[in-house]
Design an enzyme around this catalytic site. Structure first.
Site, mmCIF file in Angstrom:
data_model
loop_
_atom_site.group_PDB
_atom_site.id
_atom_site.type_symbol
_atom_site.label_atom_id
_atom_site.label_comp_id
_atom_site.label_asym_id
_atom_site.label_seq_id
_atom_site.Cartn_x
_atom_site.Cartn_y
_atom_site.Cartn_z
ATOM 1 N N CYS A 159 -17.106 61.441 29.082
ATOM 2 C CA CYS A 159 -16.648 60.665 29.930
ATOM 3 C C CYS A 159 -17.706 59.571 30.407
ATOM 4 C CB CYS A 159 -16.159 61.140 31.160
ATOM 5 S SG CYS A 159 -15.131 62.511 30.937
ATOM 6 N N CYS A 292 -11.129 71.288 15.365
ATOM 7 C CA CYS A 292 -12.024 70.470 16.041
ATOM 8 C C CYS A 292 -11.305 69.282 16.633
ATOM 9 C CB CYS A 292 -12.807 69.896 15.009
ATOM 10 S SG CYS A 292 -14.078 68.590 15.780
HETATM 11 S S1 SF4 Z 1 -16.109 71.503 17.162
HETATM 12 FE FE1 SF4 Z 1 -15.268 69.635 17.396
HETATM 13 S S2 SF4 Z 1 -13.994 69.724 19.516
HETATM 14 FE FE2 SF4 Z 1 -15.328 71.579 19.260
HETATM 15 S S3 SF4 Z 1 -17.184 71.044 20.549
HETATM 16 FE FE3 SF4 Z 1 -17.686 70.612 18.528
HETATM 17 S S4 SF4 Z 1 -17.097 68.346 18.301
HETATM 18 FE FE4 SF4 Z 1 -16.088 69.322 20.126
#
Ligand code: SF4
Ligand code: SF4
Length: 366
Positions: A159, A292
């Protein structure tokens, strides 16, 4: 927040402890053991300094504060957190009302040009920022005021870095990230929330070397955001073999299949989650069977969260075509080999382009 490192070293640590701390810091910063003597030397000079941090919170859920409080290197946490003298942190400080505001003004005056400003949360800018006010002043003005006297400006979380969830459509309050509001060099530590090591490591780097670490094109420290999730993903082998999940929570052996079919953004997301892991090294999203979500990228959050991203969709299609071809082949190269070849063709071209793009646009900022 005041880090009185000289007191820490004089009162608590032996030379042996000191070198052990230097080793932990090398790990945290992603440096080899060869750097330990250099870090120890820098630490010795740091012991003479005092660093003040002023932490401001705007349009946020305070998740990054909670994440920071969970820093999991006990030695580094002790080094940094046990010596805090809280000057201003809206979530953690005991002071309130006039006393809190006076404390902030005093810290700005007393440590002008020396303190570190950490901003958590997006900054509402519409209608001169009236949607977020602290002590009668808009957060927009507060951030501008505090940043003027700061030695370094750090945006903690997605943010503060890029606007994140508060800035996602339709963004009626005009939320923006710190860099878009104050300009100049801002160290972005995105993540939803940001990993505690990413901030602790950045602060330690600033204290030790007295300079901003190398940043990528989005203002993120390269030491933490230098590699694609996909490049270290434990399911990468499945991706190369064209093994994709159809549904979440599938039974073994497909539990280790690639989650590109469910919108995994690992191929376009840069962070060290697969190697650093979360919750004191326990796990990370993909290993916990969640794709992700790309939470460290400027375009987070994406509304099409569970749709395959275009780059992966091509690979899935190529793998399916290869599977069909293999099924009707009488001579037949192995299924895995045929799929892997087709997938690598589609995926490989994308990676060559992506890596060339990153190399051309990443630059060191000091
Ligand atoms: S794996 Fe992807 S969604 Fe999960 S914390 Fe890491 S960057 Fe963020
Ligand atoms: S698409 Fe996601 S799950 Fe599949 S290999 Fe890449 S990062 Fe891992």
């Amino acid at each position: 927040l005041m880090f009185e490192l000289d007191k820490v070293f004089r009162k608590k640590f032996s030379r042996r402890d000191f070198l052990k701390y230097s080793s932990s810091l090398a790990v945290l910063l992603g440096l080899s053991e060869l750097y330990v003597p250099q870090i120890a030397k820098a630490l010795e000079s740091v012991t003479l300094k005092k660093q003040t941090v002023i932490w401001l919170s705007g349009a946020s859920c305070s998740g990054c504060t909670v994440s920071f409080a969970n820093t999991h290197y006990p030695s580094v946490a002790e080094l940094v957190l046990d010596t805090l003298s809280i000057k201003y942190h809206e979530t953690l400080m005991a002071a309130s009302g006039d006393a809190a505001e006076e404390g902030l003004q005093e810290a700005i005056k007393q440590f002008e040009g020396k303190y570190l400003m950490v901003v958590e949360g997006a900054i509402p800018t519409k209608q001169d920022g009236i949607y977020c006010k602290i002590a009668g002043t808009t957060f927009l003005d507060k951030v501008k005021e505090v940043s003027k006297g700061a030695a370094y400006n750090v945006a903690m979380g997605t943010c503060a870095s890029f606007g994140g969830i508060p800035a996602s459509g339709p963004n009626p309050t005009g939320c923006k990230g710190l860099r878009d509001v104050i300009g100049g060099t801002v160290v972005n530590i995105p993540g939803c929330p940001a990993h505690p090591d990413w901030l602790v490591g950045t602060i330690v780097n600033l204290l030790l070397f007295n300079k901003v670490p190398g940043l990528d094109r989005h203002g993120r420290p390269q030491m933490f955001y230098g590699k694609l999730i996909h490049d270290n993903c434990p399911r990468r082998g499945s991706y190369e073999e064209g093994r994709f999940i159809k549904n979440h929570g599938e039974e073994l052996p497909d539990i280790e299949a690639c989650m590109g079919t469910k919108g995994c953004r690992g191929p376009i997301t840069s962070a060290d989650c697969p190697r650093r892991l979360w919750n004191s090294g326990v796990n990370f999203c993909i290993a916990a069977n969640a794709p992700c979500a790309g939470c460290v990228e400027p375009d987070f959050p994406q509304m099409s969260l569970y749709e395959p991203i275009p780059e992966v969709a091509k690979t899935i299609k190529a793998a399916e075509a290869a599977r069909d071809k293999s099924a009707i082949s009488t001579l037949g190269a192995s299924l895995g080999g045929a799929i892997a070849g087709a997938a690598a063709g589609a995926g490989g071209m994308y990676y060559a382009q992506e890596k060339a793009k990153r190399k051309a646009t990443d630059k060191e900022e000091v």
